[in-house]
Design a protein around this motif. Structure first.
Motif, short mmCIF file in Angstrom:
data_model
loop_
_atom_site.label_atom_id
_atom_site.label_comp_id
_atom_site.label_asym_id
_atom_site.label_seq_id
_atom_site.Cartn_x
_atom_site.Cartn_y
_atom_site.Cartn_z
N THR A 145 -20.76 -49.03 36.30
CA THR A 145 -22.38 -49.41 36.93
C THR A 145 -23.33 -48.72 36.60
OG1 THR A 145 -21.54 -51.55 38.06
CG2 THR A 145 -24.06 -50.68 38.06
N LEU A 146 -23.23 -47.25 37.41
CA LEU A 146 -24.08 -46.10 37.52
C LEU A 146 -23.74 -45.30 35.98
CD1 LEU A 146 -23.92 -44.37 40.93
CD2 LEU A 146 -25.89 -46.29 39.89
N PHE A 147 -22.64 -45.58 35.68
CA PHE A 147 -22.87 -45.21 33.99
C PHE A 147 -23.69 -45.95 33.30
CE2 PHE A 147 -20.42 -44.89 29.73
CZ PHE A 147 -20.51 -43.40 29.71
N ALA A 156 -21.31 -37.73 27.00
CA ALA A 156 -20.73 -36.97 27.67
C ALA A 156 -22.19 -35.96 28.94
CB ALA A 156 -20.95 -35.52 26.78
N LYS A 157 -23.52 -36.13 28.57
CA LYS A 157 -24.23 -35.51 29.63
C LYS A 157 -23.76 -36.74 31.20
CE LYS A 157 -27.37 -34.44 26.67
NZ LYS A 157 -29.03 -34.17 26.12
N VAL A 158 -24.32 -37.72 30.92
CA VAL A 158 -23.68 -38.84 32.16
C VAL A 158 -22.44 -38.46 32.94
CG1 VAL A 158 -23.31 -40.88 32.35
CG2 VAL A 158 -25.23 -40.37 31.14
N LYS A 159 -21.17 -38.85 31.89
CA LYS A 159 -20.38 -38.42 33.00
C LYS A 159 -20.28 -36.94 33.90
CE LYS A 159 -16.72 -40.45 29.84
NZ LYS A 159 -15.44 -39.83 28.51
N GLU A 173 -30.79 -41.95 29.12
CA GLU A 173 -30.70 -41.39 28.74
C GLU A 173 -31.71 -41.02 27.34
OE1 GLU A 173 -29.97 -38.04 28.73
OE2 GLU A 173 -29.93 -38.07 31.25
N VAL A 174 -31.17 -42.78 27.12
CA VAL A 174 -31.43 -42.63 26.07
C VAL A 174 -32.69 -43.34 25.59
CG1 VAL A 174 -30.80 -44.76 24.19
CG2 VAL A 174 -29.21 -43.78 25.35
N ASN A 175 -33.88 -43.94 27.38
CA ASN A 175 -34.75 -43.98 27.05
C ASN A 175 -35.96 -42.80 26.84
OD1 ASN A 175 -34.62 -47.04 27.65
ND2 ASN A 175 -33.99 -47.03 29.33
N TYR A 176 -35.47 -42.36 27.91
CA TYR A 176 -35.90 -40.50 27.59
C TYR A 176 -35.72 -40.18 26.43
CZ TYR A 176 -36.71 -39.88 32.57
OH TYR A 176 -37.19 -39.74 33.86
N SER A 177 -34.53 -39.92 25.78
CA SER A 177 -35.09 -39.65 24.47
C SER A 177 -35.87 -40.39 23.82
CB SER A 177 -33.10 -39.58 24.10
OG SER A 177 -33.19 -40.47 23.23
N ARG A 178 -35.53 -41.36 24.09
CA ARG A 178 -36.24 -43.09 22.57
C ARG A 178 -38.39 -42.38 22.68
NH1 ARG A 178 -33.10 -48.23 21.89
NH2 ARG A 178 -31.48 -46.72 20.06
N TYR A 179 -38.13 -42.26 24.28
CA TYR A 179 -39.52 -42.73 24.65
C TYR A 179 -40.52 -41.69 25.54
CZ TYR A 179 -37.64 -47.07 22.86
OH TYR A 179 -37.28 -48.66 22.37
N VAL A 180 -39.99 -40.93 25.99
CA VAL A 180 -40.45 -39.43 26.82
C VAL A 180 -40.35 -38.50 26.14
CG1 VAL A 180 -40.43 -38.57 28.56
CG2 VAL A 180 -40.25 -40.73 28.74
N VAL A 233 -20.88 -32.86 23.11
CA VAL A 233 -21.49 -32.35 24.92
C VAL A 233 -23.22 -33.10 24.37
CG1 VAL A 233 -22.15 -31.45 26.45
CG2 VAL A 233 -20.21 -30.63 24.86
N SER A 234 -23.86 -33.03 23.48
CA SER A 234 -25.16 -33.34 22.77
C SER A 234 -25.11 -35.40 23.55
CB SER A 234 -25.48 -33.58 21.88
OG SER A 234 -25.31 -33.90 20.79
N ARG A 235 -24.13 -35.36 23.02
CA ARG A 235 -24.03 -37.39 22.94
C ARG A 235 -24.59 -37.47 24.98
NH1 ARG A 235 -22.02 -40.29 19.14
NH2 ARG A 235 -21.49 -42.05 21.22
#
Length: 116
Positions: free
Chosen positions: A57-59, A35-38, A66-73, A30-32
């Motif tokens: 497209t929205l997925f 899964a959050k996006v779904k 989500e990936v950018n937030y986890s890496r850069y924010v 679920v932490s992937r």
């Protein structure tokens, strides 16, 4: 003797199948981001009624965010100033993707839901 060997072989196959099932359930963590996006898309879809193309497209846009937030924010190694600038940059890119993908009515409703 033949019956005993077949029972042992059957038990061995069942044991291997159980391990394979366990490995598959681990990959659906679920932490992937996916899964959050779904879950997020399912909630939004109830209100905005996406087409299949919009959903795909929205997925991709949500996963990228989500990936950018986890890496850069949300990364502890990034300074607060850099994190704030990165957040603004990725939020703007996400909003542009939403505006491009959604119809005008859907986008207005999405904005009214408190999304910026």
């Amino acid at each position: 003797m033949k019956k005993i060997l077949s029972v042992i072989a059957f038990a061995f196959i069942i044991a291997l199948g159980g391990q394979k099932m366990q490995a598959q359930s681990l990959s659906q963590d679920v932490s992937r981001p996916e899964a959050k996006v779904k879950m997020q898309l399912a909630e939004l879809n109830k209100s905005l009624d996406f087409t299949a193309e919009q959903e795909r497209t929205l997925f991709r846009a949500f996963v990228q965010k989500e990936v950018n937030y986890s890496r850069y924010v949300n990364n502890a190694k990034i300074s607060q100033v850099d994190a704030k600038a990165n957040k603004a940059k990725y939020d703007e890119a996400f909003n542009q993707a939403m505006a491009k993908t959604l119809t005008d009515a859907q986008f207005a409703k999405w904005k009214a839901m408190g999304n910026k």
